[in-house]
Design an enzyme around this catalytic site. Structure first.
Site, PDB file in Angstrom:
ATOM      1  N   ALA A  64     -38.533  41.053  -1.367  1.00 23.64           N
ATOM      2  CA  ALA A  64     -39.377  40.969  -0.171  1.00 23.64           C
ATOM      3  C   ALA A  64     -38.839  39.963   0.838  1.00 23.64           C
ATOM      4  O   ALA A  64     -38.911  40.181   2.050  1.00 23.64           O
ATOM      5  CB  ALA A  64     -40.808  40.602  -0.556  1.00 23.64           C
ATOM      6  N   GLU A 119     -26.946  49.739 -11.039  1.00 19.75           N
ATOM      7  CA  GLU A 119     -26.369  48.638 -11.804  1.00 19.75           C
ATOM      8  C   GLU A 119     -25.267  47.984 -10.980  1.00 19.75           C
ATOM      9  O   GLU A 119     -24.382  48.662 -10.462  1.00 19.75           O
ATOM     10  CB  GLU A 119     -25.802  49.148 -13.124  1.00 19.75           C
ATOM     11  CG  GLU A 119     -25.290  48.043 -14.030  1.00 19.75           C
ATOM     12  CD  GLU A 119     -24.785  48.565 -15.358  1.00 19.75           C
ATOM     13  OE1 GLU A 119     -24.306  47.740 -16.157  1.00 19.75           O
ATOM     14  OE2 GLU A 119     -24.862  49.791 -15.584  1.00 19.75           O
ATOM     15  N   ASP A 126     -25.478  41.313  -0.659  1.00 21.51           N
ATOM     16  CA  ASP A 126     -25.338  40.660  -1.952  1.00 21.51           C
ATOM     17  C   ASP A 126     -24.974  39.223  -1.650  1.00 21.51           C
ATOM     18  O   ASP A 126     -24.025  38.956  -0.905  1.00 21.51           O
ATOM     19  CB  ASP A 126     -24.278  41.319  -2.827  1.00 21.51           C
ATOM     20  CG  ASP A 126     -24.476  40.940  -4.294  1.00 21.51           C
ATOM     21  OD1 ASP A 126     -25.528  41.287  -4.856  1.00 21.51           O
ATOM     22  OD2 ASP A 126     -23.587  40.285  -4.865  1.00 21.51           O
ATOM     23  N   SER A 127     -25.762  38.324  -2.169  1.00 25.26           N
ATOM     24  CA  SER A 127     -25.578  36.925  -1.800  1.00 25.26           C
ATOM     25  C   SER A 127     -25.850  36.040  -2.987  1.00 25.26           C
ATOM     26  O   SER A 127     -26.448  36.459  -3.986  1.00 25.26           O
ATOM     27  CB  SER A 127     -26.510  36.556  -0.630  1.00 25.26           C
ATOM     28  OG  SER A 127     -27.854  36.848  -0.955  1.00 25.26           O
ATOM     29  N   PHE A 141     -36.840  31.366   0.154  1.00 20.69           N
ATOM     30  CA  PHE A 141     -36.991  31.916  -1.187  1.00 20.69           C
ATOM     31  C   PHE A 141     -35.753  31.566  -1.990  1.00 20.69           C
ATOM     32  O   PHE A 141     -34.791  30.994  -1.462  1.00 20.69           O
ATOM     33  CB  PHE A 141     -37.205  33.437  -1.133  1.00 20.69           C
ATOM     34  CG  PHE A 141     -36.076  34.200  -0.494  1.00 20.69           C
ATOM     35  CD1 PHE A 141     -35.080  34.794  -1.264  1.00 20.69           C
ATOM     36  CD2 PHE A 141     -35.998  34.338   0.885  1.00 20.69           C
ATOM     37  CE1 PHE A 141     -34.037  35.493  -0.687  1.00 20.69           C
ATOM     38  CE2 PHE A 141     -34.955  35.053   1.476  1.00 20.69           C
ATOM     39  CZ  PHE A 141     -33.974  35.619   0.682  1.00 20.69           C
ATOM     40  N   ASP A 157     -33.390  28.146  -1.863  1.00 16.03           N
ATOM     41  CA  ASP A 157     -33.519  27.452  -0.580  1.00 16.03           C
ATOM     42  C   ASP A 157     -34.021  26.016  -0.691  1.00 16.03           C
ATOM     43  O   ASP A 157     -33.502  25.134   0.004  1.00 16.03           O
ATOM     44  CB  ASP A 157     -34.431  28.243   0.362  1.00 16.03           C
ATOM     45  CG  ASP A 157     -33.757  29.476   0.950  1.00 16.03           C
ATOM     46  OD1 ASP A 157     -32.543  29.658   0.710  1.00 16.03           O
ATOM     47  OD2 ASP A 157     -34.433  30.244   1.642  1.00 16.03           O
ATOM     48  N   HIS A 209     -26.302  31.885   5.970  1.00 13.31           N
ATOM     49  CA  HIS A 209     -25.199  32.750   5.579  1.00 13.31           C
ATOM     50  C   HIS A 209     -25.463  34.192   5.971  1.00 13.31           C
ATOM     51  O   HIS A 209     -24.581  34.897   6.462  1.00 13.31           O
ATOM     52  CB  HIS A 209     -24.940  32.645   4.082  1.00 13.31           C
ATOM     53  CG  HIS A 209     -26.167  32.772   3.235  1.00 13.31           C
ATOM     54  ND1 HIS A 209     -27.277  31.968   3.379  1.00 13.31           N
ATOM     55  CD2 HIS A 209     -26.494  33.631   2.220  1.00 13.31           C
ATOM     56  CE1 HIS A 209     -28.199  32.310   2.510  1.00 13.31           C
ATOM     57  NE2 HIS A 209     -27.753  33.325   1.796  1.00 13.31           N
ATOM     58  N   ARG A 210     -26.718  34.646   5.764  1.00 13.36           N
ATOM     59  CA  ARG A 210     -27.051  36.035   6.082  1.00 13.36           C
ATOM     60  C   ARG A 210     -27.024  36.276   7.591  1.00 13.36           C
ATOM     61  O   ARG A 210     -26.542  37.297   8.061  1.00 13.36           O
ATOM     62  CB  ARG A 210     -28.412  36.383   5.486  1.00 13.36           C
ATOM     63  CG  ARG A 210     -28.702  37.875   5.426  1.00 13.36           C
ATOM     64  CD  ARG A 210     -29.892  38.174   4.512  1.00 13.36           C
ATOM     65  NE  ARG A 210     -29.585  37.834   3.130  1.00 13.36           N
ATOM     66  CZ  ARG A 210     -30.150  36.847   2.446  1.00 13.36           C
ATOM     67  NH1 ARG A 210     -31.081  36.103   2.994  1.00 13.36           N
ATOM     68  NH2 ARG A 210     -29.810  36.615   1.197  1.00 13.36           N
TER      69      ARG A 210
END
Length: 210
Positions: free
Chosen positions: A17, A46, A75-76, A157, A160, A193-194
């Site tokens: 979320a 997967e 993907d982080s 989240f 963080d 980063h995102r």
């Protein structure tokens, strides 16, 4: 390199979320409608890759094929220098099935203590992949560097609360979502980063309406 321009409706290939909220807010200025893989009840593939970019591509391609729409996947993870880059690709797995990131942050602190590590340097990595149903993909990456501290704050989240980015006294857990992943589109500056990965994506594959 030529890039494919994205418009219309896209799938955010996540069941997280927090990531969904961030991606929707980043896409909003471009008039792109976003629906999540969770909302479409798409299965989670997967993640067998050995790099962030590989896992992002696996998720994006699976969502694009299943939905017939272009799909975003992120993907982080958090990479800690003194832990040889761990948890890295396994950042989510360290939180376990219950997504207990308080426990995951405690584990990082414990592992650092076991090693007698004096450095608390770390960085977040984000690999963003857009995939189209025909198999075409685009990859963009972003990083933010900082130090690990005692967890503080309820914003954000994941890890963080324990990550203090360079140049700040506050952790990502204390920084508002607007400041964390907001973008100054005139300068191209972004903090998280995102958001940094998204800036490069937007310049290549998105067009602001009007």
């Amino acid at each position: 390199m030529s890039h494919r321009i994205l418009s219309g409706k896209v799938v955010i290939a996540t069941h997280n979320a927090g990531k969904l909220v961030e991606m929707r807010e980043l896409l909003a200025p471009f008039g792109v409608e976003a629906v999540s893989a969770g909302e479409l009840n798409l299965p989670e593939p997967e993640e067998t890759g050995t790099m962030f970019s590989e896992n992002a591509a696996i998720k994006a391609l699976a969502a694009a094929e299943a939905s017939g729409l272009p799909a975003f996947a992120d993907d982080s993870g958090l990479c800690v220098d003194a832990l040889d880059g761990a948890p890295g690709l396994f950042s989510a797995r360290w939180a376990g099935p219950s997504k207990d990131f308080s426990g995951a942050m405690a584990r990082i602190a414990s592992e650092l203590d076991k090693r007698g590590a004096t450095s608390r340097r770390a960085h977040f990595v984000s690999a963003l992949v857009i995939a189209w149903p025909d198999g075409h993909t685009e990859l963009f990456e972003g990083r933010v560097f900082g130090d690990l501290v005692e967890p503080r704050g309820q914003a954000g989240f994941g890890y963080d609360p324990m990550f203090r980015p360079d140049g700040f006294e506050r952790t990502f857990g204390e920084i508002s979502s607007e400041e964390k992943h907001g973008v100054d589109w005139q300068s191209g500056n972004a903090l998280s980063h995102r958001a940094r990965a998204f800036v490069t994506l937007a310049s290549a594959c998105l067009r602001r309406p009007g």
